[in-house]
Write a protein that holds these residues in place. Sequence first.
Motif, mmCIF file in Angstrom:
data_model
loop_
_atom_site.group_PDB
_atom_site.id
_atom_site.type_symbol
_atom_site.label_atom_id
_atom_site.label_comp_id
_atom_site.label_asym_id
_atom_site.label_seq_id
_atom_site.Cartn_x
_atom_site.Cartn_y
_atom_site.Cartn_z
ATOM 1 N N THR A 300 0.822 -1.382 0.023
ATOM 2 C CA THR A 300 0.041 -0.022 -0.115
ATOM 3 C C THR A 300 1.033 1.334 -0.099
ATOM 4 O OG1 THR A 300 -0.328 -0.408 2.407
ATOM 5 C CG2 THR A 300 -2.326 -0.944 1.082
ATOM 6 N N ARG A 301 2.127 1.281 0.426
ATOM 7 C CA ARG A 301 3.087 2.366 0.363
ATOM 8 C C ARG A 301 3.299 2.732 -1.056
ATOM 9 N NH1 ARG A 301 9.213 2.891 1.542
ATOM 10 N NH2 ARG A 301 9.456 4.832 2.192
ATOM 11 N N LEU A 302 3.383 1.701 -1.802
ATOM 12 C CA LEU A 302 3.559 2.056 -3.578
ATOM 13 C C LEU A 302 2.364 2.415 -4.084
ATOM 14 C CD1 LEU A 302 5.934 -1.073 -4.638
ATOM 15 C CD2 LEU A 302 6.816 1.535 -4.026
ATOM 16 N N VAL A 303 1.175 1.916 -3.422
ATOM 17 C CA VAL A 303 -0.028 2.626 -4.160
ATOM 18 C C VAL A 303 -0.170 3.983 -3.660
ATOM 19 C CG1 VAL A 303 -2.533 2.065 -4.025
ATOM 20 C CG2 VAL A 303 -0.988 0.083 -4.092
ATOM 21 N N TRP A 304 0.139 4.212 -2.435
ATOM 22 C CA TRP A 304 0.017 5.741 -1.972
ATOM 23 C C TRP A 304 1.053 6.570 -2.757
ATOM 24 C CZ3 TRP A 304 3.751 9.216 -0.221
ATOM 25 C CH2 TRP A 304 3.247 10.282 0.449
ATOM 26 N N PHE A 305 2.098 6.083 -3.116
ATOM 27 C CA PHE A 305 3.207 6.971 -3.823
ATOM 28 C C PHE A 305 2.620 7.148 -5.251
ATOM 29 C CE2 PHE A 305 7.447 7.201 -6.141
ATOM 30 C CZ PHE A 305 7.641 8.298 -5.877
ATOM 31 N N GLY A 306 2.452 6.090 -5.823
ATOM 32 C CA GLY A 306 1.681 6.212 -7.026
ATOM 33 C C GLY A 306 0.616 7.037 -7.394
ATOM 34 N N ASN A 307 -0.357 7.179 -6.349
ATOM 35 C CA ASN A 307 -1.430 8.129 -6.519
ATOM 36 C C ASN A 307 -0.960 9.502 -6.283
ATOM 37 O OD1 ASN A 307 -4.354 6.862 -6.954
ATOM 38 N ND2 ASN A 307 -2.966 5.450 -5.883
ATOM 39 N N LEU A 308 -0.001 9.541 -5.376
ATOM 40 C CA LEU A 308 0.549 10.988 -5.333
ATOM 41 C C LEU A 308 1.350 11.656 -6.437
ATOM 42 C CD1 LEU A 308 1.407 12.650 -2.740
ATOM 43 C CD2 LEU A 308 4.020 11.817 -3.042
ATOM 44 N N LEU A 309 1.713 10.514 -7.363
ATOM 45 C CA LEU A 309 2.483 11.356 -8.568
ATOM 46 C C LEU A 309 1.280 11.364 -9.702
ATOM 47 C CD1 LEU A 309 5.549 8.934 -8.648
ATOM 48 C CD2 LEU A 309 5.419 11.100 -7.724
ATOM 49 N N ALA A 310 0.272 10.574 -9.671
ATOM 50 C CA ALA A 310 -0.341 10.593 -11.009
ATOM 51 C C ALA A 310 -1.372 11.450 -11.320
ATOM 52 C CB ALA A 310 -1.468 9.107 -10.707
ATOM 53 N N GLY A 311 -1.685 12.445 -10.098
ATOM 54 C CA GLY A 311 -2.542 13.276 -10.658
ATOM 55 C C GLY A 311 -1.674 14.640 -11.128
ATOM 56 N N ARG A 312 -0.646 14.644 -10.882
ATOM 57 C CA ARG A 312 0.172 15.890 -10.948
ATOM 58 C C ARG A 312 -0.319 17.281 -10.970
ATOM 59 N NH1 ARG A 312 4.168 13.514 -14.801
ATOM 60 N NH2 ARG A 312 3.203 11.670 -15.502
ATOM 61 N N GLY A 313 -0.801 17.354 -9.586
ATOM 62 C CA GLY A 313 -1.312 18.579 -8.905
ATOM 63 C C GLY A 313 -2.733 18.872 -9.113
ATOM 64 N N ARG A 314 -3.591 17.783 -9.573
ATOM 65 C CA ARG A 314 -4.897 17.894 -9.976
ATOM 66 C C ARG A 314 -5.629 16.668 -9.098
ATOM 67 N NH1 ARG A 314 -5.752 18.596 -16.166
ATOM 68 N NH2 ARG A 314 -4.110 16.961 -16.024
ATOM 69 N N LEU A 315 -6.879 16.780 -8.547
ATOM 70 C CA LEU A 315 -7.463 15.922 -7.869
ATOM 71 C C LEU A 315 -8.005 14.721 -9.057
ATOM 72 C CD1 LEU A 315 -10.019 17.572 -5.306
ATOM 73 C CD2 LEU A 315 -8.031 15.867 -4.889
ATOM 74 N N ALA A 316 -7.918 13.634 -8.533
ATOM 75 C CA ALA A 316 -8.447 12.538 -9.455
ATOM 76 C C ALA A 316 -9.775 12.488 -9.985
ATOM 77 C CB ALA A 316 -8.385 10.973 -8.645
ATOM 78 N N PRO A 317 -10.186 12.172 -10.955
ATOM 79 C CA PRO A 317 -11.374 12.289 -11.833
ATOM 80 C C PRO A 317 -12.351 11.742 -10.761
ATOM 81 C CG PRO A 317 -9.758 11.510 -13.409
ATOM 82 C CD PRO A 317 -9.116 11.620 -12.014
ATOM 83 N N GLY A 318 -13.317 12.587 -10.758
ATOM 84 C CA GLY A 318 -14.695 12.153 -9.784
ATOM 85 C C GLY A 318 -14.630 13.093 -8.616
#
Length: 405
Positions: A300-318
């Motif tokens: 889950t630490r990698l899941v946390w990190f991946g989502n930290l990077l994925a948005g690139r400064g914007r909230l996730a869709p939805g």
Amino acid sequence: MPLTLGLTGMDPATESALQTAFKVANAQLGGHWTLVQEQQADFVVVDMDSMYGPMSWLRLHASGKAVVALTAAQRTQADYLLTHPFSADSLVRLLGEIATHSGQSLPTPAPAPVAPATVQIPQQPRTDPTAALPDVVVELLQTDLARAKAAVAQQAATAAIPATRAPVAAAPIAAPAAPAVPATPPPAAASAPAFPVAPAVVAPATAAVSVSPSVPTITVSGDGMLDWLVPGRLRGLLRVGSGNERILIDADHRKYHGPAALKPLSGLFDRGFAPAEFELLPAAQWDSAAVQLGAPMPLTRLVWFGNLLAGRGRLAPGHDPHRRYRMTKWPQTEREYPKHFRIATVMMKAPATLAEIAEASGVTESEVADFINANLATGFAEPEGDPTPAEPAKSGGLFGRLRGR
């Protein structure tokens, strides 16, 4: 007057090692210190790098206690700093400094007949957030574990798929299962944390299926690392990546071995991965490689990190940036992101919008958005309802009062 010291906010291994170092240090200082419970202590040592350390610091700071921060960081907001890893010698210097500030003079430490060994504490694996799940969720996961075992047994009877360990509970995601492994989603999936979802395949040869569009996702086009980290997608003991980005994944037990820092792994989340890039390792080869990379950490630490990077400064869709968000519990803050401590502190106080959190914590809205994305994916944050609209002003004056009757 004896000086008193307490310990809190740390795991048992760290506390035991600190008690041992304290006995050696206190003996060299003439026994002027006493180790007591946190409530009776004048000075309290808090492990700021642990899960509950920051919350302990906030509580002690509010009650007026003098706090000693045990941390690998070079500076702290606490009253005193004890650098991690520590030793009896560093504790001698700390206790002497505190005594001097308290107006007491301690004797010069007597040289020990045998130099005390440095008390080194190995880096503790990150706490898995799922360890705090309610009993009812645990029961549901155990039920799903039985279903998963039955599905694997059925698949093993029809196809030779290598597996070294039985899979653990299925993903807390309401996603359809692959045709090769039929399984019914657990009843608690609708209320579980929304991890990034991807085509749920167990073996590289299994066909992909679609995912409900109602679940917000942020993924790299194709099979990005976040897609592969969905529980149930991978099985067995695997090796992926190369060089400084190489990691070992124990998919069945949701653990991984890799660098202690997260930023060196950012390249893993910038591209897609073919099934053949996940190398299945024999148990003996796995054990040897795992020892070289250090203690296991929760996936889950990698899941946390991946989502930290994925948005690139914007909230996730939805997710609406104008909604309010709050922390459901204190997260594991990473030393590489010191601003996250300030963001989490603001979000623990009350639900707030991105703009409100950014202003109160002194960081940018893009940093807040990335932090919220990571904690929404791992179940540490949740959105609140839309802001309550302002009540229209009532008209005043005589005619207004008459109309109000």
